[in-house]
Design a protein around this motif. Structure first.
Motif, PDB file in Angstrom:
ATOM      1  N   PRO A   8       5.523  -2.022   2.014  1.00  0.00           N
ATOM      2  CA  PRO A   8       4.760  -1.863   0.761  1.00  0.00           C
ATOM      3  C   PRO A   8       5.674  -1.686  -0.450  1.00  0.00           C
ATOM      4  N   VAL A   9       5.296  -2.374  -1.538  1.00  0.00           N
ATOM      5  CA  VAL A   9       5.978  -2.213  -2.829  1.00  0.00           C
ATOM      6  C   VAL A   9       5.197  -1.192  -3.645  1.00  0.00           C
ATOM      7  N   ASN A  10       3.886  -1.361  -3.642  1.00  0.00           N
ATOM      8  CA  ASN A  10       2.968  -0.432  -4.297  1.00  0.00           C
ATOM      9  C   ASN A  10       1.630  -0.517  -3.546  1.00  0.00           C
ATOM     10  N   GLN A  11       0.549  -0.033  -4.136  1.00  0.00           N
ATOM     11  CA  GLN A  11      -0.732  -0.035  -3.430  1.00  0.00           C
ATOM     12  C   GLN A  11      -1.302  -1.441  -3.247  1.00  0.00           C
ATOM     13  N   LYS A  12      -0.852  -2.394  -4.071  1.00  0.00           N
ATOM     14  CA  LYS A  12      -1.423  -3.734  -4.009  1.00  0.00           C
ATOM     15  C   LYS A  12      -0.526  -4.770  -3.347  1.00  0.00           C
ATOM     16  N   LYS A  13       0.787  -4.571  -3.388  1.00  0.00           N
ATOM     17  CA  LYS A  13       1.721  -5.605  -2.937  1.00  0.00           C
ATOM     18  C   LYS A  13       2.654  -5.100  -1.845  1.00  0.00           C
ATOM     19  N   SER A  14       3.161  -6.058  -1.063  1.00  0.00           N
ATOM     20  CA  SER A  14       4.151  -5.740  -0.021  1.00  0.00           C
ATOM     21  C   SER A  14       5.224  -6.816   0.031  1.00  0.00           C
ATOM     22  N   ARG A  15       6.422  -6.404   0.428  1.00  0.00           N
ATOM     23  CA  ARG A  15       7.522  -7.336   0.674  1.00  0.00           C
ATOM     24  C   ARG A  15       7.409  -7.817   2.115  1.00  0.00           C
ATOM     25  N   VAL A  16       7.534  -9.103   2.300  1.00  0.00           N
ATOM     26  CA  VAL A  16       7.460  -9.684   3.640  1.00  0.00           C
ATOM     27  C   VAL A  16       8.856 -10.163   4.028  1.00  0.00           C
ATOM     28  N   TYR A  17       9.308  -9.742   5.199  1.00  0.00           N
ATOM     29  CA  TYR A  17      10.608 -10.137   5.728  1.00  0.00           C
ATOM     30  C   TYR A  17      10.391 -11.063   6.915  1.00  0.00           C
ATOM     31  N   ILE A  18      11.062 -12.196   6.888  1.00  0.00           N
ATOM     32  CA  ILE A  18      10.980 -13.163   7.982  1.00  0.00           C
ATOM     33  C   ILE A  18      12.369 -13.287   8.589  1.00  0.00           C
ATOM     34  N   ASP A  19      12.432 -13.150   9.927  1.00  0.00           N
ATOM     35  CA  ASP A  19      13.716 -13.191  10.641  1.00  0.00           C
ATOM     36  C   ASP A  19      14.727 -12.242  10.002  1.00  0.00           C
ATOM     37  N   GLU A  20      14.236 -11.050   9.671  1.00  0.00           N
ATOM     38  CA  GLU A  20      15.021  -9.935   9.126  1.00  0.00           C
ATOM     39  C   GLU A  20      15.595 -10.174   7.740  1.00  0.00           C
ATOM     40  N   GLU A  21      15.104 -11.202   7.040  1.00  0.00           N
ATOM     41  CA  GLU A  21      15.534 -11.442   5.653  1.00  0.00           C
ATOM     42  C   GLU A  21      14.313 -11.434   4.744  1.00  0.00           C
ATOM     43  N   PHE A  22      14.514 -10.902   3.517  1.00  0.00           N
ATOM     44  CA  PHE A  22      13.413 -10.882   2.562  1.00  0.00           C
ATOM     45  C   PHE A  22      12.942 -12.309   2.295  1.00  0.00           C
ATOM     46  N   ALA A  23      11.628 -12.513   2.345  1.00  0.00           N
ATOM     47  CA  ALA A  23      11.066 -13.850   2.117  1.00  0.00           C
ATOM     48  C   ALA A  23      10.319 -13.916   0.793  1.00  0.00           C
ATOM     49  N   PHE A  24       9.365 -13.004   0.573  1.00  0.00           N
ATOM     50  CA  PHE A  24       8.563 -13.020  -0.640  1.00  0.00           C
ATOM     51  C   PHE A  24       7.726 -11.756  -0.740  1.00  0.00           C
ATOM     52  N   ILE A  25       7.081 -11.596  -1.892  1.00  0.00           N
ATOM     53  CA  ILE A  25       6.141 -10.501  -2.119  1.00  0.00           C
ATOM     54  C   ILE A  25       4.744 -11.095  -2.191  1.00  0.00           C
ATOM     55  N   LEU A  26       3.811 -10.485  -1.451  1.00  0.00           N
ATOM     56  CA  LEU A  26       2.416 -10.938  -1.463  1.00  0.00           C
ATOM     57  C   LEU A  26       1.498  -9.759  -1.728  1.00  0.00           C
ATOM     58  N   TYR A  27       0.319 -10.083  -2.280  1.00  0.00           N
ATOM     59  CA  TYR A  27      -0.728  -9.075  -2.392  1.00  0.00           C
ATOM     60  C   TYR A  27      -1.262  -8.793  -0.995  1.00  0.00           C
ATOM     61  N   LYS A  28      -1.764  -7.588  -0.792  1.00  0.00           N
ATOM     62  CA  LYS A  28      -2.272  -7.216   0.538  1.00  0.00           C
ATOM     63  C   LYS A  28      -3.424  -8.112   0.970  1.00  0.00           C
ATOM     64  N   LYS A  82      13.415 -13.487 -10.347  1.00  0.00           N
ATOM     65  CA  LYS A  82      14.072 -12.844  -9.202  1.00  0.00           C
ATOM     66  C   LYS A  82      13.587 -11.409  -9.056  1.00  0.00           C
ATOM     67  N   GLU A  83      13.510 -10.708 -10.202  1.00  0.00           N
ATOM     68  CA  GLU A  83      13.028  -9.324 -10.185  1.00  0.00           C
ATOM     69  C   GLU A  83      11.606  -9.255  -9.639  1.00  0.00           C
ATOM     70  N   GLY A  84      10.821 -10.309  -9.870  1.00  0.00           N
ATOM     71  CA  GLY A  84       9.446 -10.361  -9.388  1.00  0.00           C
ATOM     72  C   GLY A  84       9.332 -10.715  -7.915  1.00  0.00           C
ATOM     73  N   GLY A  85      10.471 -10.948  -7.254  1.00  0.00           N
ATOM     74  CA  GLY A  85      10.465 -11.199  -5.824  1.00  0.00           C
ATOM     75  C   GLY A  85      10.162 -12.632  -5.420  1.00  0.00           C
ATOM     76  N   TYR A  86      10.313 -13.576  -6.340  1.00  0.00           N
ATOM     77  CA  TYR A  86      10.057 -14.986  -5.994  1.00  0.00           C
ATOM     78  C   TYR A  86      11.256 -15.544  -5.236  1.00  0.00           C
TER      79      TYR A  86
END
Length: 198
Positions: A8-28, A82-86
């Motif tokens: 979780p990044v905050n109550q609405k969003k989370s960071r998703v890691y694929i194969d142990e590397e950061f992939a993207f940020i998505l809404y829940k 980049k700061e936005g997690g894209y």
């Protein structure tokens, strides 16, 4: 491709890691829609759809919003995304999009910067500031050569007016301090000496 972590990044969003590397940020809600869970596989089709349908659209809207409030360099926009997690590949597509429509144009940015800041700043100071904003040194030099040359002597005179400096009446100590001030601003010592009649 394995989802190794959803943080979780905050109550609405989370960071998703694929194969142990950061992939993207998505809404829940998007995580639920794609049924993404830790230690589960993500299909190539879902991964591609998330990048192209979700993140690319959102990133274009974000870029346009950022550019609507103020003109930015390509480097500044890239850093904000980049700061936005894209992901990098999405950022490149967004930059291609805004470049194609001339929403971002570093040459135009440099020209405008020179017109507004050239009245009180030295060439060196403007070059350094533009490079900090992510503009290539070669492009800054190229645009400076195309534009009318910045008149550093006029900028020094503006500083003299602003600081109420009259070389005829000022003390040597105050004149020396002002001389040092102008050097720190990046003005050439020959121009300073000429204007201060040293």
């Amino acid at each position: 491709m394995m989802i190794t972590e959803i943080r979780p990044v905050n109550q609405k969003k989370s960071r998703v890691y694929i194969d142990e590397e950061f992939a993207f940020i998505l809404y829940k809600s998007e995580i639920r829609r794609y049924r993404l869970e830790e230690n589960e596989e993500i299909t190539e089709a879902d991964y591609t759809e998330i990048l192209q349908e979700v993140l690319l659209k959102r990133g274009k809207a974000r870029a346009l919003h950022l550019l609507s409030s103020m003109d930015r360099t390509e480097g500044q926009l890239k850093n904000k995304l980049k700061e936005g997690g894209y992901p990098q590949e999405v950022i490149e597509q967004i930059l291609d999009y805004v470049r194609n429509y001339h929403y971002v144009d570093d040459s135009r940015y440099v020209s405008g910067y020179l017109r507004t800041k050239g009245k009180t700043k030295s060439v060196r100071q403007m070059q350094a500031e533009l490079q900090q904003k992510g503009v290539a040194a070669e492009l800054v030099k190229e645009v400076m050569e195309q534009e009318e040359a910045v008149d550093e002597s006029a900028a020094i005179r503006r500083w003299m007016e602003k600081k109420h400096i009259d070389p005829e009446t000022i003390s040597k100590e105050q004149l020396w301090k002002f001389y040092q001030f102008l050097l720190r601003k990046g003005f050439h010592y020959e121009d300073i000496q000429h204007e201060l009649k040293l």
